[in-house]
Design a protein around this motif. Structure first.
Motif, PDB file in Angstrom:
ATOM      1  N   PHE A 106      21.085 -24.458 -28.428  1.00 48.03           N
ATOM      2  CA  PHE A 106      20.373 -24.520 -27.029  1.00 48.03           C
ATOM      3  C   PHE A 106      18.928 -24.046 -27.368  1.00 48.03           C
ATOM      4  N   TYR A 107      18.560 -23.392 -28.526  1.00 48.22           N
ATOM      5  CA  TYR A 107      17.109 -22.795 -28.321  1.00 48.22           C
ATOM      6  C   TYR A 107      16.363 -23.955 -28.607  1.00 48.22           C
ATOM      7  N   PRO A 108      16.620 -25.036 -29.334  1.00 45.12           N
ATOM      8  CA  PRO A 108      15.723 -26.246 -29.340  1.00 45.12           C
ATOM      9  C   PRO A 108      15.550 -26.869 -28.173  1.00 45.12           C
ATOM     10  N   ILE A 109      16.547 -26.950 -27.190  1.00 48.09           N
ATOM     11  CA  ILE A 109      16.556 -27.515 -26.065  1.00 48.09           C
ATOM     12  C   ILE A 109      15.399 -26.623 -24.939  1.00 48.09           C
ATOM     13  N   ALA A 110      15.619 -25.312 -25.139  1.00 53.78           N
ATOM     14  CA  ALA A 110      14.499 -24.460 -24.400  1.00 53.78           C
ATOM     15  C   ALA A 110      12.969 -25.096 -25.036  1.00 53.78           C
ATOM     16  N   VAL A 111      13.128 -25.293 -26.211  1.00 55.19           N
ATOM     17  CA  VAL A 111      11.572 -25.483 -26.764  1.00 55.19           C
ATOM     18  C   VAL A 111      11.144 -26.698 -26.299  1.00 55.19           C
ATOM     19  N   ILE A 112      12.012 -27.834 -26.101  1.00 58.84           N
ATOM     20  CA  ILE A 112      11.739 -29.058 -25.566  1.00 58.84           C
ATOM     21  C   ILE A 112      11.249 -28.876 -24.051  1.00 58.84           C
ATOM     22  N   VAL A 113      12.107 -28.126 -23.409  1.00 63.14           N
ATOM     23  CA  VAL A 113      11.863 -28.016 -21.879  1.00 63.14           C
ATOM     24  C   VAL A 113      10.464 -27.508 -21.618  1.00 63.14           C
ATOM     25  N   LYS A 114      10.040 -26.390 -22.617  1.00 61.20           N
ATOM     26  CA  LYS A 114       8.763 -25.564 -22.659  1.00 61.20           C
ATOM     27  C   LYS A 114       7.724 -26.912 -22.889  1.00 61.20           C
ATOM     28  N   SER A 115       7.935 -27.675 -23.789  1.00 63.10           N
ATOM     29  CA  SER A 115       7.058 -28.382 -24.269  1.00 63.10           C
ATOM     30  C   SER A 115       6.480 -29.487 -23.176  1.00 63.10           C
ATOM     31  N   ILE A 116       7.333 -29.736 -21.871  1.00 63.61           N
ATOM     32  CA  ILE A 116       6.765 -30.635 -20.663  1.00 63.61           C
ATOM     33  C   ILE A 116       5.869 -29.913 -20.357  1.00 63.61           C
ATOM     34  N   PRO A 117       4.691 -30.580 -20.002  1.00 64.27           N
ATOM     35  CA  PRO A 117       3.724 -29.932 -19.135  1.00 64.27           C
ATOM     36  C   PRO A 117       4.305 -29.939 -17.398  1.00 64.27           C
ATOM     37  N   ILE A 118       4.162 -28.646 -16.873  1.00 62.56           N
ATOM     38  CA  ILE A 118       4.695 -28.237 -15.695  1.00 62.56           C
ATOM     39  C   ILE A 118       4.075 -29.430 -14.586  1.00 62.56           C
ATOM     40  N   ILE A 119       2.961 -29.853 -14.872  1.00 64.77           N
ATOM     41  CA  ILE A 119       2.271 -30.792 -13.798  1.00 64.77           C
ATOM     42  C   ILE A 119       2.852 -31.814 -13.764  1.00 64.77           C
ATOM     43  N   ALA A 120       3.574 -32.479 -15.002  1.00 63.72           N
ATOM     44  CA  ALA A 120       4.441 -33.716 -15.407  1.00 63.72           C
ATOM     45  C   ALA A 120       5.532 -33.490 -14.695  1.00 63.72           C
ATOM     46  N   LEU A 121       6.297 -32.241 -15.016  1.00 58.30           N
ATOM     47  CA  LEU A 121       7.422 -32.040 -14.494  1.00 58.30           C
ATOM     48  C   LEU A 121       7.791 -31.882 -12.888  1.00 58.30           C
ATOM     49  N   ALA A 122       6.758 -31.335 -12.343  1.00 55.70           N
ATOM     50  CA  ALA A 122       6.747 -31.153 -11.003  1.00 55.70           C
ATOM     51  C   ALA A 122       7.274 -32.174 -10.266  1.00 55.70           C
ATOM     52  N   PRO A 123       6.546 -33.341 -10.437  1.00 53.77           N
ATOM     53  CA  PRO A 123       7.051 -34.664  -9.476  1.00 53.77           C
ATOM     54  C   PRO A 123       8.316 -35.045  -9.838  1.00 53.77           C
ATOM     55  N   ILE A 124       9.218 -34.817 -10.955  1.00 54.70           N
ATOM     56  CA  ILE A 124      10.321 -35.021 -11.141  1.00 54.70           C
ATOM     57  C   ILE A 124      11.212 -34.333 -10.188  1.00 54.70           C
ATOM     58  N   LEU A 125      11.007 -33.090 -10.358  1.00 53.33           N
ATOM     59  CA  LEU A 125      11.788 -31.956  -9.517  1.00 53.33           C
ATOM     60  C   LEU A 125      11.648 -32.484  -8.128  1.00 53.33           C
ATOM     61  N   VAL A 126      10.578 -32.689  -7.545  1.00 52.48           N
ATOM     62  CA  VAL A 126      10.426 -33.147  -6.177  1.00 52.48           C
ATOM     63  C   VAL A 126      11.185 -34.221  -5.762  1.00 52.48           C
ATOM     64  N   LEU A 127      11.029 -35.280  -6.572  1.00 46.37           N
ATOM     65  CA  LEU A 127      12.165 -36.232  -6.298  1.00 46.37           C
ATOM     66  C   LEU A 127      13.601 -35.928  -6.408  1.00 46.37           C
ATOM     67  N   LEU A 128      13.914 -35.176  -7.327  1.00 43.90           N
ATOM     68  CA  LEU A 128      15.441 -34.649  -7.462  1.00 43.90           C
ATOM     69  C   LEU A 128      15.823 -33.492  -6.081  1.00 43.90           C
ATOM     70  N   PHE A 129      14.943 -32.845  -5.672  1.00 45.66           N
ATOM     71  CA  PHE A 129      15.384 -31.622  -4.895  1.00 45.66           C
ATOM     72  C   PHE A 129      14.770 -31.725  -3.557  1.00 45.66           C
ATOM     73  N   GLY A 130      13.771 -32.856  -3.558  1.00 40.21           N
ATOM     74  CA  GLY A 130      13.033 -32.887  -2.278  1.00 40.21           C
ATOM     75  C   GLY A 130      11.612 -32.210  -2.244  1.00 40.21           C
ATOM     76  N   ASN A 131      11.052 -32.065  -0.862  1.00 35.14           N
ATOM     77  CA  ASN A 131       9.853 -31.554  -0.733  1.00 35.14           C
ATOM     78  C   ASN A 131       9.836 -30.073  -0.252  1.00 35.14           C
ATOM     79  N   GLY A 132      11.133 -29.326  -0.453  1.00 34.63           N
ATOM     80  CA  GLY A 132      11.269 -28.032   0.339  1.00 34.63           C
ATOM     81  C   GLY A 132      10.907 -26.877  -0.742  1.00 34.63           C
ATOM     82  N   VAL A 133      11.538 -25.672  -0.617  1.00 40.48           N
ATOM     83  CA  VAL A 133      11.081 -24.716  -1.272  1.00 40.48           C
ATOM     84  C   VAL A 133      11.900 -24.714  -2.936  1.00 40.48           C
ATOM     85  N   ALA A 134      12.964 -25.523  -2.882  1.00 43.29           N
ATOM     86  CA  ALA A 134      13.680 -25.454  -4.102  1.00 43.29           C
ATOM     87  C   ALA A 134      12.783 -25.864  -5.390  1.00 43.29           C
TER      88      ALA A 134
END
Length: 278
Positions: A117-145
């Motif tokens: 699982f350590y390599p998975i954590a590294v892969i997640v860290k390597s994804i730019p947050i600004i690119a990950l944010a829209p994906i999370l908004v699509l998955l969890f909506g536009n609220g606080v989550a």
């Protein structure tokens, strides 16, 4: 067994306790930080002088005086938007660091889990947050989550790395002694590994405290009608530069407050210093 483990734990610390604070502790703190205070005041004065000297338009770069008036005129608006950001940053800080600490403990006691699982954590860290944010908004909506998740993700990796390193930094001699004394894995963890990891953990937590605010603000840029991030976008599009600068100052102050809060907790928790090697 209890007496023995207590003696082992005491061996990792320096005996003297902290001195009680002096009556002039606040004054001493001011003198200790006087160079930083003077540097900050000097930068603010230089900023204002440059604005006056070059007649810079307010919509391009307001001076400290304009920003101060923006604080006064928009105090209610700023306070209304700082609370959601603080909540998102605090919850992200707690959950992100909690998951990181639990995973670090698992990795230390399971080499297979670390390899998997350590390599998975590294892969997640390597994804730019600004690119990950829209994906999370699509998955969890536009609220606080999604805001909490993004703030937690920013906190997660530094704490994971430092906590793993800290738990592995326990003295081999002390670990051997605990095993000779027939200590259980739980006793070894609480008496040896966890105390050894605390300096590493708090170093990561201080980084995470400031990063969590940045994560919450970045998340608010992606479709949010409240919070400091949304206020920054609104002030930028409406050319309200004094309000924009005031919001940025509030965000920076919030990060600094969280940093010093973690530092105060560190001083309360870590009451010893590692013995320097000969």
């Amino acid at each position: 067994m209890t007496d023995a483990t207590h003696s082992v734990q005491d061996g990792a610390r320096t005996a003297p306790a902290r001195k009680p604070p002096s009556p002039n502790a606040v004054l001493d703190a001011v003198f200790d930080n006087l160079p930083a205070i003077l540097a900050i005041v000097g930068c603010i004065l230089l900023w204002q002088l440059v604005i006056w000297a070059f007649s810079v338009p307010t919509f391009m770069a307001p001076g400290p005086v304009d920003v101060l008036f923006a604080f006064k005129e928009n105090a209610g608006l700023l306070w209304k938007n700082v609370l959601p950001t603080l909540m998102e940053a605090a919850l992200g800080f707690v959950f992100g660091n909690l998951v990181a600490i639990l995973l670090a403990v698992w990795f230390v006691y399971s080499r297979t889990a670390e390899k998997a699982f350590y390599p998975i954590a590294v892969i997640v860290k390597s994804i730019p947050i600004i690119a990950l944010a829209p994906i999370l908004v699509l998955l969890f909506g536009n609220g606080v989550a999604p805001k909490i998740i993004i703030a937690g993700l920013i906190c997660f990796f530094p704490t994971l790395v430092n906590m793993v390193q800290g738990l592995k930094s326990a003295s081999p001699a002390m670990l051997d002694l605990m095993r000779v004394l027939s200590a259980s894995n739980a006793e070894i963890f609480w008496k040896v590994r966890l105390p050894a990891s605390l300096p590493f953990l708090f170093a990561a937590l201080k980084i995470a405290a400031t990063s969590s605010v940045m994560g919450a603000i970045v998340a608010e840029w992606i479709g949010s009608s409240f919070g400091l991030g949304a206020l920054i976008i609104e002030a930028t599009y409406n050319f309200r530069s004094p309000l924009l600068y005031a919001t940025v100052v509030i965000a920076a102050a919030l990060a600094v407050v969280l940093f010093f809060a973690v530092s105060i907790i560190e001083k309360k928790v870590i009451r010893w210093k590692p013995v320097a090697p000969d």
